[in-house]
Design an enzyme around this catalytic site. Structure first.
Site, mmCIF file in Angstrom:
data_model
loop_
_atom_site.group_PDB
_atom_site.id
_atom_site.type_symbol
_atom_site.label_atom_id
_atom_site.label_comp_id
_atom_site.label_asym_id
_atom_site.label_seq_id
_atom_site.Cartn_x
_atom_site.Cartn_y
_atom_site.Cartn_z
ATOM 1 N N ASP A 81 0.851 -1.196 0.000
ATOM 2 C CA ASP A 81 0.000 0.000 0.000
ATOM 3 C C ASP A 81 0.891 1.252 0.000
ATOM 4 O OD1 ASP A 81 -2.444 1.407 0.281
ATOM 5 O OD2 ASP A 81 -2.265 1.427 2.473
ATOM 6 N N GLU A 133 -1.919 5.723 -8.254
ATOM 7 C CA GLU A 133 -2.915 6.703 -7.807
ATOM 8 C C GLU A 133 -2.788 7.986 -8.600
ATOM 9 O OE1 GLU A 133 -3.417 7.119 -3.564
ATOM 10 O OE2 GLU A 133 -3.789 9.267 -3.737
ATOM 11 N N HIS A 179 -7.820 9.927 4.024
ATOM 12 C CA HIS A 179 -7.295 8.942 4.968
ATOM 13 C C HIS A 179 -7.567 9.384 6.410
ATOM 14 C CE1 HIS A 179 -4.528 7.890 1.498
ATOM 15 N NE2 HIS A 179 -5.035 6.712 1.839
ATOM 16 N N ALA A 209 -11.579 4.786 2.857
ATOM 17 C CA ALA A 209 -12.992 4.370 2.906
ATOM 18 C C ALA A 209 -13.523 4.160 4.324
ATOM 19 C CB ALA A 209 -13.187 3.108 2.082
HETATM 20 O O1 G3H Z 1 -3.254 4.973 3.737
HETATM 21 C C1 G3H Z 1 -2.471 4.655 4.601
HETATM 22 C C2 G3H Z 1 -2.716 3.578 5.544
HETATM 23 O O2 G3H Z 1 -3.699 3.939 6.482
HETATM 24 C C3 G3H Z 1 -1.434 3.143 6.153
HETATM 25 O O3 G3H Z 1 -1.048 3.942 7.203
HETATM 26 O O4 G3H Z 1 1.345 4.408 6.704
HETATM 27 O O5 G3H Z 1 0.431 4.626 9.053
HETATM 28 O O6 G3H Z 1 0.740 2.367 8.015
HETATM 29 P P1 G3H Z 1 0.468 3.830 7.777
HETATM 30 P P1 13P Z 2 -8.636 4.744 5.945
HETATM 31 O O1 13P Z 2 -7.717 5.618 6.753
HETATM 32 O O2 13P Z 2 -9.897 5.477 5.597
HETATM 33 O O3 13P Z 2 -8.880 3.439 6.570
HETATM 34 O O4 13P Z 2 -7.910 4.492 4.531
HETATM 35 C C1 13P Z 2 -6.988 3.467 4.379
HETATM 36 C C2 13P Z 2 -6.277 3.539 3.080
HETATM 37 O O5 13P Z 2 -6.689 4.178 2.131
HETATM 38 C C3 13P Z 2 -5.037 2.751 2.969
HETATM 39 O O6 13P Z 2 -4.408 2.947 1.755
HETATM 40 ZN ZN ZN Z 3 -4.534 4.906 0.963
#
Ligand code: G3H
Ligand code: 13P
Ligand code: ZN
Length: 282
Positions: A81, A133, A179, A209
């Site tokens: 991700d 993206e 997010h 989401a």
């Molecule tokens: O979109 C991002 C995800 O919520 C991941 O968050 O980079 O803090 O693991 P993180």
């Molecule tokens: P949320 O913070 O809304 O759960 O989004 C997660 C996300 O898009 C991870 O790539």
């Molecule tokens: Zn994301």
């Protein structure tokens, strides 16, 4: 069984439903997501951010998810991700991720296209699917912070140029989500989604989401969203589960603290899978 992201999402695109992509940072979250997928017979995408890899270690995550996928009765993809560096992307490909996201959304369009195209060439040569993206979501991640004023919805014309120029397998678009936790109720640009889906005719990804009302999620899936990213709602479920024990007792056995958190996360993930329309699609 472990499969590519493309395999899961091409089917979702063809049959018009969305698959949940849940961020995983430790064993309990992974077990909760897999148990929810098995109970609802849903295909599932396990995703790890760069932050998750830094926290848990790429070898631990790889081993845990490969074991979980091997044991699971449903299709499981392992996805990176918001990958921001070639180093992370290549490491994930080498460690058995079956899907990677290159997030070049903060670059100007030509640069985003050039960098993403390079990633697609490498990933596809290794049999790994690619998400990219276009447009900018609001909110905060480990590596990128975007003020609401800098968030920019995806242009349909740029989306066509981007997909033709890169060959990505699925595209994340910005239609008004953010997010993290929402301050107010998010308003989604469904018309934009419908236009982009009509032009691209490929799997579309919705980030941010968590906290989006159920009717908006269902409408998005009907209009062509096929991958829905959820992190925050699972984080909240984990924390509520932990709090339900530690604020009401002197419990200090990690299993009795993380166990209820795992049950709570499984419940939330099952609700999402049913909402996304992927239950029974495994
Ligand atoms: O979109 C991002 C995800 O919520 C991941 O968050 O980079 O803090 O693991 P993180
Ligand atoms: P949320 O913070 O809304 O759960 O989004 C997660 C996300 O898009 C991870 O790539
Ligand atoms: Zn994301």
């Amino acid at each position: 069984m472990l499969v590519t992201g493309k395999e899961i999402l091409d089917k979702a695109h063809k049959e018009n439903y969305a698959v949940g992509a849940f961020n995983v940072n430790n064993m309990e979250i992974l077990q909760a997501v897999i148990a929810a997928a098995e109970e609802t017979q849903s295909p599932v995408i396990i995703q790890t951010s760069e932050g998750a890899i830094k926290y848990a270690g790429i070898d631990y995550l790889s081993a845990m998810v490969h074991l979980a996928a091997k044991k699971a009765s449903v299709p499981v993809a392992l996805h990176l991700d918001h990958g921001t560096t070639y180093e992370t992307l290549i490491k994930c490909i080498r460690n058995g991720w079956t899907s990677v996201m290159f997030d070049g959304s903060h670059f100007p369009l030509p640069e985003n296209i050039a960098k993403t195209k390079e990633i697609v060439k490498i990933a596809h040569a290794c049999g790994v699917s690619v998400e990219a993206e276009l447009g900018r979501l609001g909110g905060i991640e480990d590596n990128i912070s975007v003020d609401e004023k800098d968030a920019r919805l995806t242009s349909p014309d740029e989306a066509v140029e981007f997909v033709n120029g890169t060959g990505v397998d699925y595209l994340a678009i910005a239609i008004g989500t953010a997010h993290g936790k929402y301050k107010g109720e998010p308003k989604l640009d469904f018309e934009r989604l419908q236009t982009i889906k009509g032009l691209l005719n490929m799997p579309i990804v919705l980030h941010g989401a968590s906290g989006v009302p159920e009717d908006s999620i269902i409408k998005s899936t009907k209009l062509g969203v096929n991958k829905i990213n959820i992190d925050t709602d699972v984080r909240v479920a984990f924390t509520e589960g932990v709090k339900s024990v530690v604020t009401t007792s002197d419990e200090f056995d990690p299993r009795k603290i993380c166990g209820p958190a795992r049950d709570n996360m499984k419940k939330v993930v099952m609700e999402k899978m049913i909402m996304f329309g992927c239950s029974g699609k495994a």
